[in-house]
Design a protein around this motif. Structure first.
Motif, PDB file in Angstrom:
ATOM      1  N   SER A  51      40.810  29.148  31.430  1.00 54.57           N
ATOM      2  CA  SER A  51      40.949  30.153  32.483  1.00 54.57           C
ATOM      3  C   SER A  51      39.604  30.427  33.140  1.00 54.57           C
ATOM      4  CB  SER A  51      41.485  31.441  31.866  1.00 54.57           C
ATOM      5  OG  SER A  51      40.508  31.981  30.993  1.00 54.57           O
ATOM      6  N   GLN A  95      45.473  30.564  31.160  1.00 59.27           N
ATOM      7  CA  GLN A  95      45.312  31.871  31.801  1.00 59.27           C
ATOM      8  C   GLN A  95      45.178  32.898  30.693  1.00 59.27           C
ATOM      9  OE1 GLN A  95      44.181  34.096  33.770  1.00 59.27           O
ATOM     10  NE2 GLN A  95      45.219  33.247  35.555  1.00 59.27           N
ATOM     11  N   VAL A  96      44.580  34.037  31.002  1.00 51.73           N
ATOM     12  CA  VAL A  96      44.489  35.080  29.980  1.00 51.73           C
ATOM     13  C   VAL A  96      45.895  35.488  29.557  1.00 51.73           C
ATOM     14  CG1 VAL A  96      42.269  35.925  30.832  1.00 51.73           C
ATOM     15  CG2 VAL A  96      44.386  36.958  31.692  1.00 51.73           C
ATOM     16  N   ILE A 135      46.755  40.112  32.388  1.00 50.46           N
ATOM     17  CA  ILE A 135      46.765  39.637  33.776  1.00 50.46           C
ATOM     18  C   ILE A 135      46.766  40.837  34.726  1.00 50.46           C
ATOM     19  CG2 ILE A 135      48.143  38.453  35.546  1.00 50.46           C
ATOM     20  CD1 ILE A 135      48.989  36.446  33.467  1.00 50.46           C
ATOM     21  N   ASP A 195      41.634  42.367  35.042  1.00 53.32           N
ATOM     22  CA  ASP A 195      40.292  41.801  34.982  1.00 53.32           C
ATOM     23  C   ASP A 195      39.888  41.479  33.551  1.00 53.32           C
ATOM     24  OD1 ASP A 195      40.099  42.149  37.761  1.00 53.32           O
ATOM     25  OD2 ASP A 195      39.471  44.222  37.499  1.00 53.32           O
ATOM     26  N   GLU A 254      39.304  36.088  33.323  1.00 55.17           N
ATOM     27  CA  GLU A 254      40.510  36.077  34.155  1.00 55.17           C
ATOM     28  C   GLU A 254      40.136  35.790  35.606  1.00 55.17           C
ATOM     29  OE1 GLU A 254      42.765  39.716  34.626  1.00 55.17           O
ATOM     30  OE2 GLU A 254      44.203  38.714  35.942  1.00 55.17           O
ATOM     31  N   ASP A 269      42.499  34.758  39.226  1.00 53.02           N
ATOM     32  CA  ASP A 269      43.812  34.480  39.795  1.00 53.02           C
ATOM     33  C   ASP A 269      43.784  33.073  40.371  1.00 53.02           C
ATOM     34  OD1 ASP A 269      46.143  34.389  41.274  1.00 53.02           O
ATOM     35  OD2 ASP A 269      45.318  35.601  42.910  1.00 53.02           O
ATOM     36  N   PRO A 322      49.559  31.205  30.653  1.00 54.79           N
ATOM     37  CA  PRO A 322      48.854  32.235  29.878  1.00 54.79           C
ATOM     38  C   PRO A 322      48.775  31.864  28.391  1.00 54.79           C
ATOM     39  CG  PRO A 322      50.508  33.226  31.302  1.00 54.79           C
ATOM     40  CD  PRO A 322      50.758  31.741  31.319  1.00 54.79           C
TER      41      PRO A 322
END
Lengths: 586, 179
Positions: free
Chosen positions: A96, A123-124, A129, A132, A136, A138, A183
């Motif tokens: 991520s 992704q976190v 999500i 922050d 992380e 987007d 994630p």
């Protein structure tokens, strides 16, 4: 309403498992590996990190060969080159946040050159999500304009259908990069693994077979033309239409010019091949463009580096444009006959509609436009190694059979002008994005995809200094690749622009470098330095005989320019020639 | 010549689809005058109405680029003469004493509805095409508009089907693929 969550699994990729068999319960990571394998991936380029630790936990027990790069951008570019060399979808993995943002350049590179690629990013964890979380970013938002499509996977059961769809999108229609963001907790969660059997979306139906009436209109134009030219683009190579293309050119007798990425659509040594067009295209090619009465563009998007100023481009020609992407028709150049479809299908249909032809008189006229004085001057061998001599020596030593990749800049143009590309999938260069640093990672990607072929990369001393850390990857993978540095001590292409268009004001283009021979040795690779013309061939032969990565530092003249050159914003007829080389009488 | 085109865009109801459409228009430098989004007659599908200003060929390019978005199912460039368009506006108008009855009278002329009232203001809703709304607002400004909110345009073609199919676009409008 626009926030509703839906995955491809719920829409198109409905699973049809054998009702008798109990589905396996697997983690999201294991499903990711299984899905990649099911999609045909064998090699992945990546770099681990926090959010993908669960995925890396599952990798060793998969059948995937993971190539550990030294920077995520090079993973993306290696995957891009892997795809170009094999015709398969290239795969890269990053974590991520910074891992994912480091992929952005590679995604843009693949997007602009229509290269099929799938990027898996961690992704976190879902709970973080939008808050922050640590590392992380987007990435689906960030990568929106540089991907064909992207996904944020919300449930472990969506992983398999999403990856299947991602591969389908990457490869079908106009190819491109697709990013799948997963994630961390979705990697960890367990669910039943049900391999999806169907793929496709109602709203995604690329036109493969062109409309026969369009094809007939195109055939009519070809039948009437007195001075036709075929412009060959990347689309021919992407659709694997090289054989049909050569047949088409031979059948109609129409001479062929190439965009940078179209090189190799037909062997350049073919009598109908005229060479590259555009900003650094050959004089006779750009003259032919000016003179032609019909331009048949197959699989190119009329990039500005190919066309020059649009209102001076092929001013006397009617235009037939074959492209799989309808949005390319008329985007830059007014088109009289559009043929929307896959290049291979279009060529097959065209072949059935066009008559045999020959254009000997037209070919003779074009031949008369060749810059013979320049061609002869290229044969003069000064004492120092000259870029053209190096490019030609590599081409001759490998009989044009090797894969050659390039970085971006002067050496790229010298290679494009003089290598003599025989196969489109063996000429690997960053066209649309012009990504410096592409050379070495692309050689790694190409070698991983085609270990059976000799691989060379021609780079500049600037681009090589961006990505030479990948020598470590090449050594770790024991890859037999050869790096030819055209070392002029300058950021040469920028220096050339400053020389020609900015009153010789050299601003920040003089670039120092480490001792490339010692550098290579320190990585465990072999280093060779060449400072005179008579060492070129022996150095190339030595590099070819050594197993493992070899770096040849060709120390060339510092201020050589690439000619001819169309000035920026100029029309292709306004080529600038080397003031040192006398021009032919016209 | 530059003029406004009304694009009716049928999209799959996916997360981020509005973002994808708007981001595409921005990065390709197409001007959006207005945009509205809402459910369509088909479950799982939304309909967007985009008003895009540009030359015909620019709008054609915008249409083709929209089709490249995976969620976009159909784009219809609604010809002005052949479509009904509507906008809605809510205004809070100063209206006390004598002007109160004048505002109410005018509202009636424009077919507008009073939604709410305070001793000093009236909240009025009006719908109509762009020109009717503009004209209504011109009248209301005389009394003093305290607050205003205006929807984007929504539009529907008069014909029984859309005027432009995907096949038209894929061959640049010369022949439909079905030929």
């Amino acid at each position: 309403m626009v926030t509703a969550q839906r995955s491809p699994g719920q829409a198109a990729g409905k699973s049809e498992a054998d009702p008798a068999a109990e589905p396996e319960i697997l983690t999201g990571s294991e499903i990711t590996c299984r899905s990649l394998e099911a999609a045909g991936a064998t090699t992945v380029f990546g770099y681990p990190g926090g959010a993908v630790i669960p995925l890396y936990d599952a990798l060793p027990s998969s059948n995937l060969h993971h190539v550990l790069v030294r920077f995520e951008q090079w993973a993306g570019l290696a995957a891009d080159a892997y795809a170009r060399a094999t015709g398969e979808v290239g795969v890269c993995i990053a974590t991520s946040g910074p891992g994912a943002t480091n992929l952005v350049t590679a995604l843009a590179n693949a997007q602009l050159d229509s290269v099929p690629m799938v990027a898996i990013t961690g992704q976190v964890t879902q709970a973080l999500i939008g808050r922050d979380g640590f590392q992380e970013v987007d990435i689906t938002g960030v990568s929106l304009p540089v991907t064909k499509h992207n996904y944020l996977v919300q449930r472990p059961e969506d992983i398999a259908p999403t990856i299947k769809e991602a591969f389908y999108l990457a490869k079908s229609g106009r190819p491109g990069p697709v990013l799948v963001d997963i994630p961390k907790n979705v990697f960890v969660a367990k669910t039943a693994y049900i391999p999806p059997t169907k793929v496709g979306r109602k709203s995604y139906q690329p036109t493969i077979t062109p409309n026969i009436r369009q094809v007939r209109l195109a055939a009519d134009e070809i039948a009437q033309a007195k001075k036709p030219l075929i412009m060959a683009g990347h689309g021919i190579i992407l659709s694997g239409a090289e054989a049909e293309f050569q047949q088409f050119a031979e059948h109609t007798g129409i001479p062929v010019i190439y965009t940078l990425l179209g090189l190799g659509a037909m062997p350049e040594m073919h009598p109908l091949s005229l060479g590259m067009m555009g900003m650094h295209g050959h004089r006779h090619v750009n003259r032919a463009l000016e003179e032609c009465d019909l331009l048949v563009n197959i699989g190119a998007r009329f990039d500005d580096r190919a066309t020059g100023r649009l209102n001076g481009f092929a001013p006397n020609a009617r235009v037939v444009h074959v492209d799989i992407d309808p949005a390319e028709i008329g985007k830059n150049v007014e088109t009289h006959v559009p043929v929307v479809g896959d290049a291979r299908e279009a060529l097959k249909m065209l072949l059935a509609e066009v008559g045999e032809g020959n254009h000997d008189a037209w070919m003779r006229w074009i031949d008369g436009q060749r810059n013979r004085v320049l061609e002869a001057a290229l044969e003069d061998r000064p004492e120092w190694p000259e870029p053209y001599s190096i490019v030609k020596a590599i081409a001759e030593a490998t009989d044009h059979e090797a894969i050659v990749t390039t970085d971006v800049g002067q050496h790229q143009m010298w290679a494009a002008q003089q290598f003599g590309v025989r196969y489109g999938t063996r000429w690997i260069t960053s066209g649309g994005l012009g990504t410096m640093g592409y050379g070495l990672p692309s050689a790694i990607g190409a070698k991983m995809g085609r270990p059976d072929l000799e691989v060379w990369t021609i780079v500049g001393d600037g681009g090589f200094q961006m990505s030479f850390n990948e020598l470590a990857t090449a050594v770790q993978e024991q890859l037999d690749i050869n790096v030819a540095i055209i070392n002029n001590g300058y950021l040469g292409m920028v220096r050339q622009w400053q020389d020609l268009f900015h009153n010789h004001n050299y601003s920040e283009v003089r670039i120092s470098a480490p001792d490339f021979v010692q550098l290579a040795e320190s990585f465990g690779a072999t280093g060779i330095r060449v400072t005179s013309d008579d060492e070129i061939r022996s150095a190339i032969e030595r590099a070819r005989s050594i197993k493992g990565p070899v770096v040849i530092d060709f120390v060339v003249e510092p201020e050589a320019n690439v000619y001819p050159m169309v000035p920026p914003g100029g029309s292709n007829s306004e080529m600038v020639h080397d003031p040192q080389t006398p021009q032919d009488q016209e | 010549m530059q003029h406004a085109h009304t694009l009716s865009v049928l999209v799959e109801d996916q997360p981020g689809v509005l973002n994808r459409v708007v981001s595409l228009m921005r990065r390709r430098s197409f001007n959006i005058d207005s945009i509205t989004v809402g459910h369509s007659e088909q479950p799982g599908m939304s309909r967007m109405t985009l008003v895009v200003r540009g030359e015909d060929n620019e709008v054609e390019q915008a249409t083709k680029q929209l089709y490249k978005l995976l969620e976009v199912v159909k784009v219809t460039d609604l010809p002005e003469a052949d479509a009904i368009t509507r906008e809605m506006v809510m205004v809070k108008v100063a209206a006390k004493g004598q002007s109160r009855s004048e505002v109410l009278q005018l509202a009636q002329v424009y077919g507008a509805r009073v939604l709410d009232a305070t001793p000093t203001t009236l909240m009025i809703e009006a719908t109509g095409d762009e020109h009717q709304i503009d004209s209504f607002l011109t009248m209301m400004r005389v009394f003093g508009i305290r607050e205003m909110v205006r929807s984007g345009k929504i539009a529907m073609g008069r014909s029984s089907a859309g005027t432009r199919s995907r096949a038209d676009v894929s061959t640049n409008g010369v022949y439909a693929a079905a030929d």
